[in-house]
Design an enzyme around this catalytic site. Structure first.
Site, PDB file in Angstrom:
ATOM      1  CB  SER A  13      -0.929   0.002   1.221  1.00 41.01           C
ATOM      2  OG  SER A  13      -1.768  -1.115   1.219  1.00 41.01           O
ATOM      3  CG  HIS A  49      -1.885   3.810   3.396  1.00 41.67           C
ATOM      4  ND1 HIS A  49      -3.237   3.613   3.575  1.00 41.67           N
ATOM      5  CD2 HIS A  49      -1.358   2.581   3.150  1.00 41.67           C
ATOM      6  CE1 HIS A  49      -3.516   2.330   3.449  1.00 41.67           C
ATOM      7  NE2 HIS A  49      -2.393   1.693   3.191  1.00 41.67           N
TER       8      HIS A  49
END
Length: 307
Positions: free
Chosen positions: A145, A200
């Protein structure tokens, strides 16, 4: 099955195919881990947990220092099918833009440095912020991610007004899509998947910084390219040595050929002149960014670095 392996091998042998290769590496590792998990579970063997512990990045800094390679391996590792599906789709959609406008080497650099930046922020937060320190001993993280976020934010920084056509929403500029996912990660950074969402944000920061610095002439990915070239040269078979009795004349011919080809390569990668830029801009005004060829997109980016 042999045909499948042949397809994988052919994709890895293709030049300028970094996006597909990154996706394939993630998929192959996922499938290998899946088969390993099923096999060891049926054999009532607990070895799968040990294997995963060597790939996941731990939250505790002392545990990490005993397994520093996990800063790299975690963003190629997935356990759930929807997790890898989401990450690879995200990488593909935005990675195409980076590949077209900046080239496959920049895509690789952005992916790897984004994943590492996500891991560094994750470690920093779990070891320096009191809210997370109590959870560091049990925290583990995996998944691409952060690397995919880095590519997405890099694309949105480079081409903020580029439009994706989304189901139920229609045309949406990618800067708004990326902004939505960043806000979502901030909102969930104190939830059940706090580590993943913190990563992230680390990847997002790297994506923004990478492209902004690149536009100013500083390429943060140079160490990654150097390592990749070294690895490629190590694996490339060495040509057989040929003995020639016309060594001097051949050497002179080869030297002149090298100079000629090097000059051509340099000129093809040089900054385009104003006439070329005007032609490209006219094409954009007539047909939009999507009508540009890969070479035209990269020329436009080089011209933006000059200004």
């Amino acid at each position: 099955m042999s045909g499948l392996f042949d397809d994988f091998r052919s994709e890895f042998n293709k030049p300028n195919n970094t996006l597909v290769q990154l996706i394939l590496v993630n998929v192959v590792i996922f499938l290998v881990l899946l088969v390993t998990k099923v096999s060891l579970t049926m054999a009532q063997n607990s070895g799968y947990g040990f294997i995963m512990s060597q790939l996941l990045i731990p939250g505790d800094i002392n545990a990490f220092l005993h397994k520093p390679w996990t800063l790299f391996t975690y963003f190629f590792t997935h356990e759930e099918i929807f997790h890898i599906l989401y990450n690879m789709l995200f990488l593909y959609w935005f990675g195409r833009l980076i590949d077209e406008y900046l080239g496959n080497r920049r895509l690789m650099g952005l992916y790897i440095m984004g994943g590492m930046a996500g891991g560094v922020l994750y470690l920093a937060m779990y070891n320096l912020v009191p809210y997370f320190q109590g959870q560091a001993d049990t925290a583990r993280m995996l998944g691409a991610s952060a690397a995919a976020f880095s590519v997405a934010v890099g694309a949105a920084t480079l081409l903020p007004n580029y439009t994706f056509h989304l189901l139920f929403f229609g045309p949406v500029r990618i800067k708004y899509i990326v902004f939505f996912f960043i806000i979502l990660s901030v909102a969930q950074s104190a939830g059940l998947n706090a580590g993943g969402n913190l990563a992230h944000l680390g990847g997002a920061l790297m994506g923004f910084a990478y492209v902004k610095l690149l536009q100013n002439g500083t390429d943060l990915g140079r160490p990654i390219y150097w390592l990749a070239d070294g690895w490629s040269n190590l694996l490339r078979p060495k040509p057989a040595i040929k003995v020639s009795y016309r060594q001097r004349s051949n050497a002179n011919t080869q030297a002149s050929t090298y100079v000629s080809s090097a000059g051509a390569a340099t000129s093809s990668a040089s900054t385009p002149d104003q006439d070329e830029v005007d032609t490209i801009l006219d094409k954009i005004s007539r047909s939009g960014y999507e009508s540009l060829t890969r070479e035209e997109k990269q020329k436009l980016f080089r011209a933006s670095q000059r200004n």
